[in-house]
Design an enzyme around this catalytic site. Structure first.
Site, PDB file in Angstrom:
ATOM      1  N   GLU A 297       3.648  -2.239 -10.349  1.00  0.00           N
ATOM      2  CA  GLU A 297       3.385  -3.273 -12.311  1.00  0.00           C
ATOM      3  C   GLU A 297       3.518  -2.291 -12.651  1.00  0.00           C
ATOM      4  OE1 GLU A 297      -0.847  -2.685 -10.932  1.00  0.00           O
ATOM      5  OE2 GLU A 297       1.066  -2.927  -9.690  1.00  0.00           O
ATOM      6  N   HIS A 321       4.082 -11.722  -9.001  1.00  0.00           N
ATOM      7  CA  HIS A 321       2.490 -10.964  -9.134  1.00  0.00           C
ATOM      8  C   HIS A 321       2.323  -9.595  -9.878  1.00  0.00           C
ATOM      9  CE1 HIS A 321      -1.108  -9.483  -6.298  1.00  0.00           C
ATOM     10  NE2 HIS A 321      -0.152  -8.271  -6.567  1.00  0.00           N
ATOM     11  N   GLU A 322       3.656  -9.098  -9.861  1.00  0.00           N
ATOM     12  CA  GLU A 322       3.736  -7.629 -10.396  1.00  0.00           C
ATOM     13  C   GLU A 322       3.520  -8.956 -11.754  1.00  0.00           C
ATOM     14  OE1 GLU A 322       3.062  -5.581  -8.998  1.00  0.00           O
ATOM     15  OE2 GLU A 322       3.853  -6.191  -7.515  1.00  0.00           O
ATOM     16  N   HIS A 325       0.090  -8.802 -13.181  1.00  0.00           N
ATOM     17  CA  HIS A 325      -0.172  -7.929 -13.798  1.00  0.00           C
ATOM     18  C   HIS A 325       0.027  -7.574 -15.339  1.00  0.00           C
ATOM     19  CE1 HIS A 325      -2.201  -5.623  -9.822  1.00  0.00           C
ATOM     20  NE2 HIS A 325      -1.006  -5.525  -9.197  1.00  0.00           N
ATOM     21  N   GLU A 344      -6.323  -6.576  -8.627  1.00  0.00           N
ATOM     22  CA  GLU A 344      -5.394  -7.302  -7.918  1.00  0.00           C
ATOM     23  C   GLU A 344      -6.836  -9.067  -7.364  1.00  0.00           C
ATOM     24  OE1 GLU A 344      -2.629  -6.076  -7.016  1.00  0.00           O
ATOM     25  OE2 GLU A 344      -3.120  -4.341  -7.380  1.00  0.00           O
ATOM     26  N   ASP A 399      -7.488   4.685  -1.404  1.00  0.00           N
ATOM     27  CA  ASP A 399      -6.320   3.946  -1.180  1.00  0.00           C
ATOM     28  C   ASP A 399      -6.980   2.845  -0.263  1.00  0.00           C
ATOM     29  OD1 ASP A 399      -4.212   4.703  -2.873  1.00  0.00           O
ATOM     30  OD2 ASP A 399      -3.187   5.652  -0.708  1.00  0.00           O
ATOM     31  N   TYR A 407      -6.952  -8.086  -2.853  1.00  0.00           N
ATOM     32  CA  TYR A 407      -6.659  -8.971  -3.147  1.00  0.00           C
ATOM     33  C   TYR A 407      -6.768 -10.948  -2.768  1.00  0.00           C
ATOM     34  CZ  TYR A 407      -2.871  -5.192  -3.490  1.00  0.00           C
ATOM     35  OH  TYR A 407      -2.292  -3.947  -4.125  1.00  0.00           O
TER      36      TYR A 407
END
Length: 626
Positions: A297, A321-322, A325, A344, A399, A407
């Site tokens: 994003e 979705h992006e 953001h 998220e 990560d 999410y």
């Protein structure tokens, strides 16, 4: 759980955070407004970077970016050190704004984090200039040969900074809480072009001599460093509307523009929920296939995988979705990576609302149901502590938290809040939330404080019904989660049962099915016993191995690998070598490595494909394919 928001920013620092004009005199600060970030060496309570100016040249032969970064900072009057995050950077010299050398040192490396760059500051001044070059192995940068691009003529470069990889190409304070404005001058060989997650101030570049061109950019709104992004290559552009367009390689431009033709409508639909779009333009860069994520994003310019180009717009929810953001993640950002769900979870919920507005409730509900199913499968394989929304990531790679919990469990909480109060109350609160925290980074505690003050407002029955501690601090999905179940999946499940019990593929009633229904069918079949004859019948009837929809092909390949179906191996190899999206790679390699049948396939394919994957993906797959 009653939580207290952090102290207000001093007036000067607030001005800097909101992108006010930078002063030439030394700026000072008196308080630490930020939550501790275990993934940064920076000491922002003492000295804090507020602006980055890059002057870099791309060397496509050596696979390096080199030049200088001028950092503007604010500090306490007594502070004589500026601490930056780096990883693998070759620091040549550091100077003050009068070009006087400054003493610096690189601290010993720390796993996951890299090295602290500690710069000795003079008594006055608010800028330092760091001359440096990146490592050829910089984890944020992917250097592609011409053969790895669609056009196969020119090389290509792109970056991926999330979560803490920006420090591998920019020496700065690489924390999502330390928002910075930036500007850049990037020099590349002709005829390559450059794009960044910022406003381009030289649309066609300027001649830099010796067969080079320079492109300049500026980002006046403060962003977390992981959103500073760059791409360079043979890049074309096509407008899709007054403030939207698509960039990609020339051979892909028409296909990409067709797939993304609803982009302008998406922005308008998003504004009805989130409020005005504040970033100027919203463009999309469709990258070469090695890009490790579905999308990233980056402000003004989403980076997207070509695996979304299904030909029928069936995968454009990724772009929704992006785009979402732009409010949840870019406008209001998680202050630490332990708060990643704030980015998220809100975005996944927001994405679904965009899809509902554009394509109807049925499609939105199918997408939400697929997401809930993914969440339940993934939580079953995670340690209980990692199924909480608020994560303890000290000493761990951030990560780890980038999974369906952030999410989909995050989205389930937001959806539960919406259903508890109704959209008439929820939507104004959500717009207000984005406005109240615009261009800032917040913690989970601050989200709770906002929710209590602006929505719950002392309503103890609502507070108890939401039961936020169960969501934030306890594992699993709380029992009060708003249900998500698509009625369109009931006939799919019936056909899956019929096929498992011996019905032929041609007898299945599939007319008019959406791609989401096909995904659900294949997810159902992955859990039942199927014979090679049944798999052959399924593939021959519906040509699954040749599907142009990456989600359907991925779901089919997981069925085939689970049943060790050898005829699907060629399609599997093509899929694993033709794209580098970690969402697809990780499950398939994990499935293969679970059996003696799959292990040699995984090792053989990975040996051939690894050099084409981004470091974000190889870091994950290396641990799977030992």
């Amino acid at each position: 759980m009653l939580l207290t928001p952090r102290a207000a920013l001093p007036v000067l620092l607030l001005c800097v955070a909101l992108g006010c004009a930078r002063e030439t005199t030394t700026a000072t600060m008196t308080a630490a407004p930020l939550a501790p970030d275990v993934h940064s060496f920076a000491r922002p309570a003492e000295a804090r970077v507020t602006h980055v100016a890059l002057e870099l040249q791309a060397d496509f032969t050596a696979h390096r970016l080199g030049g200088r970064a001028t950092l503007t900072f604010v500090r306490r009057p007594d502070v004589r050190q500026l601490v930056l995050d780096t990883r693998g950077l070759e620091i040549r010299q550091v100077q003050d704004e009068r070009q006087q050398p400054l003493t610096f040192r690189l601290e010993p490396p720390v796993e996951h984090l890299g090295q602290a760059l500690v710069i000795a500051l003079p008594a006055s001044g608010d800028r330092v200039v760091v001359e440096y070059r990146t490592s050829p192995e910089a984890a944020a940068l992917q250097w592609l040969t011409p053969a790895q691009t669609a056009g196969r003529i020119h090389p290509y470069l792109y970056s991926q900074g999330e979560a803490i990889l920006t420090r591998t190409w920019i020496p700065t304070q690489d924390s999502p809480a330390i928002r910075q404005t930036y500007e850049a001058s990037i020099t590349v060989p002709r005829p390559l072009s450059v794009v960044m997650s910022a406003e381009m101030t030289t649309p066609n570049g300027t001649d830099a001599g010796n067969g080079l061109r320079a492109y300049k950019f500026k980002m006046d709104q403060p962003v977390p460093p992981y959103l500073i992004a760059i791409a360079a290559g043979d890049i074309a552009f096509k407008s899709l509307g007054p403030r939207t367009g698509v960039y990609t390689e020339p051979t892909m431009i028409e296909r990409s523009a067709h797939e993304l033709e609803d982009l302008e409508k998406m922005v308008a639909a998003a504004e009805t929920l989130g409020g005005p779009y504040r970033w100027g333009r919203y463009d999309v860069l469709v990258l070469p296939p090695s890009f490790p994520f579905g999308g990233m994003e980056n402000p003004r310019l989403t980076f997207a995988t070509p695996t979304i180009l299904a030909g029928d717009k069936s995968l454009v929810s990724l772009l929704a979705h992006e785009l979402a953001h732009s409010w949840s993640g870019n406008l209001v950002t998680n202050a630490t990576w332990g708060d990643f769900w704030l980015n998220e979870g809100f975005t996944t919920y927001f994405e679904n609302r965009i899809m509902e507005a554009l394509y109807g409730k049925d499609r939105a509900l199918m997408l939400a149901s697929l997401g809930r199913n993914e969440l339940m499968r993934e939580m079953a394989d995670l340690p209980p502590a990692d199924t909480k929304l608020s994560l303890d990531l000290k000493g761990r790679d951030p990560d780890i938290g980038m999974n369906a919990v952030a999410y989909e469990k995050g989205a389930a909480l937001v959806r539960t809040i919406e259903q508890a109060v109704g959209r008439d109350r929820f939507d104004p609160w959500l717009r207000g939330y984005f406005n109240r925290h615009a261009f800032t980074s917040i913690t989970t505690q601050e989200f709770v404080a906002d929710l209590q003050q602006e929505l719950i407002r002392g309503d103890t029955s609502l507070r108890d019904a939401l039961n936020l501690p169960a969501w934030l601090d306890q594992p699993g999905l709380p029992p009060n989660a708003a249900p998500v179940q698509s009625p369109a999946f009931a006939p799919v499940e019936g056909e899956a049962r019929r096929f498992a019990q011996g019905a032929t593929a041609s007898s299945l009633v599939v007319s008019g099915w959406t791609p989401q229904q096909w995904q659900h069918l294949l997810e159902q079949l992955r859990t039942v016993t199927l014979t090679p004859a049944q798999l052959r019948d399924l593939d021959a009837t519906f040509r699954l191995s040749a599907s142009g929809n990456s989600e359907i092909l991925f779901a089919w390949l997981r069925v085939a690998v689970a049943r060790q179906y050898a005829p699907a191996v060629p399609a599997l190899e093509r899929f694993l070598t033709a794209q580098g999206r970690r969402k697809f790679l990780r499950p398939l390699y994990e499935d293969l490595m679970q059996t003696p049948w799959g292990q040699p396939i995984a090792r053989r394919v990975y040996a051939a494909a690894r050099s084409s994957y981004h470091a974000v993906s190889t870091q994950t797959i290396d641990t799977i394919v030992k």
